[in-house]
Write a protein that holds these residues in place. Structure first.
Motif, mmCIF file in Angstrom:
data_model
loop_
_atom_site.group_PDB
_atom_site.id
_atom_site.type_symbol
_atom_site.label_atom_id
_atom_site.label_comp_id
_atom_site.label_asym_id
_atom_site.label_seq_id
_atom_site.Cartn_x
_atom_site.Cartn_y
_atom_site.Cartn_z
ATOM 1 N N HIS A 97 -35.430 41.469 15.013
ATOM 2 C CA HIS A 97 -34.861 40.395 14.195
ATOM 3 C C HIS A 97 -35.736 40.139 12.969
ATOM 4 N N ARG A 165 -31.464 44.289 2.288
ATOM 5 C CA ARG A 165 -30.518 45.380 2.559
ATOM 6 C C ARG A 165 -30.718 46.576 1.630
ATOM 7 N N LEU A 174 -30.279 48.642 10.425
ATOM 8 C CA LEU A 174 -29.094 47.785 10.531
ATOM 9 C C LEU A 174 -27.904 48.615 11.001
ATOM 10 N N GLY A 177 -27.881 49.448 14.573
ATOM 11 C CA GLY A 177 -27.820 48.288 15.470
ATOM 12 C C GLY A 177 -29.162 47.893 16.064
ATOM 13 N N LEU A 179 -31.529 46.319 14.330
ATOM 14 C CA LEU A 179 -32.083 45.178 13.600
ATOM 15 C C LEU A 179 -30.965 44.205 13.211
ATOM 16 N N THR A 180 -31.272 42.925 13.294
ATOM 17 C CA THR A 180 -30.337 41.895 12.834
ATOM 18 C C THR A 180 -31.059 41.030 11.807
ATOM 19 N N LEU A 181 -30.375 40.728 10.702
ATOM 20 C CA LEU A 181 -30.941 39.848 9.676
ATOM 21 C C LEU A 181 -30.410 38.432 9.870
ATOM 22 N N HIS A 182 -31.275 37.454 9.634
ATOM 23 C CA HIS A 182 -30.877 36.056 9.768
ATOM 24 C C HIS A 182 -31.358 35.275 8.551
ATOM 25 N N GLU A 198 -22.756 35.106 9.106
ATOM 26 C CA GLU A 198 -22.400 36.348 8.435
ATOM 27 C C GLU A 198 -20.905 36.411 8.087
#
Ligand SMILES: [Zn+2]
Length: 209
Positions: A97, A165, A174, A177, A179-182, A198
């Protein structure tokens, strides 16, 4: 000489915290770090990232800079401290994350918003750093709901997420799958944490688990 309050604070930490949790610190020293997330936050002294997330030592890989900004991917650039930290977190630590944490009353964003950036010293570092906010467009509905100041802070978080990005290694993680960006925004006075959704592109109250 170190200010008295800091020296005393350190002694309290060693006596009350480190001594009681010595096993954890030794484990962290021997096994290395495996943080669950990277947080990019502002240098602002009021934004205490570990306190906000009630996080233990070793839990968060934290990068703080003026206005929690991420520059775009610039391989030809010179000294990119934030980009280096992002690269290390993503490729070496493989954090799942990556969080950009904005905050209310952000002096960095406000300097830009009020148009005083151009009045900063020529060849100064802050003025140049804040050019990362050039062309920042606050969302109308954010201005209506939260006011001008917060709408700019939201826009700065969106801009940092967009810039993240552009890094090839972020893009790759990304897509696979891993890694997730917040995007988050913390209100100093109320303690409220808003999350950039999102699907709607809007900042909304953090939903209950
Ligand atoms: Zn700030």
């Amino acid at each position: 000489m170190l200010p008295k309050n800091l020296a005393e604070g350190y002694r309290r930490f060693v006596r009350d915290t480190h001594a009681k949790d010595r096993g954890r610190y030794i484990q962290l020293a021997e096994l290395g770090q495996t943080p669950g997330a990277m947080v990019i936050a502002c240098c602002d002294a009021r934004v205490d990232v570990s306190a906000i997330f009630d996080a233990e030592p070793g839990a968060l890989f934290i990068m703080r800079n003026v206005a929690n900004l991420v520059p775009p991917y610039e391989p030809e650039g010179k000294y990119h401290g934030t980009s280096a930290a992002v690269e290390y977190a993503a490729t070496a630590l493989k954090v799942p994350h990556l969080i950009v944490l904005g905050h209310s009353h952000c002096g960095g964003v406000d300097t830009y918003r009020r148009g005083v950036r151009d009045k900063l010293p020529e060849h100064g570092f802050i003025g140049r750093w804040l050019t990362l906010l050039d062309n920042l467009k606050p969302v109308e509905s954010d201005i209506f709901a939260y006011g001008d100041e917060m709408a700019f802070e939201f826009a700065a978080v969106r801009s940092s997420i967009a810039n993240l990005r552009t890094f090839p290694f972020i893009k790759k993680r990304l897509e696979s799958g891993l890694l997730t960006l917040h995007g988050l925004h913390f209100d100093l006075g109320s303690g409220e944490l808003l999350s950039l959704e999102e699907d709607t592109g809007r900042f909304e109250a953090l939903s209950e688990p």
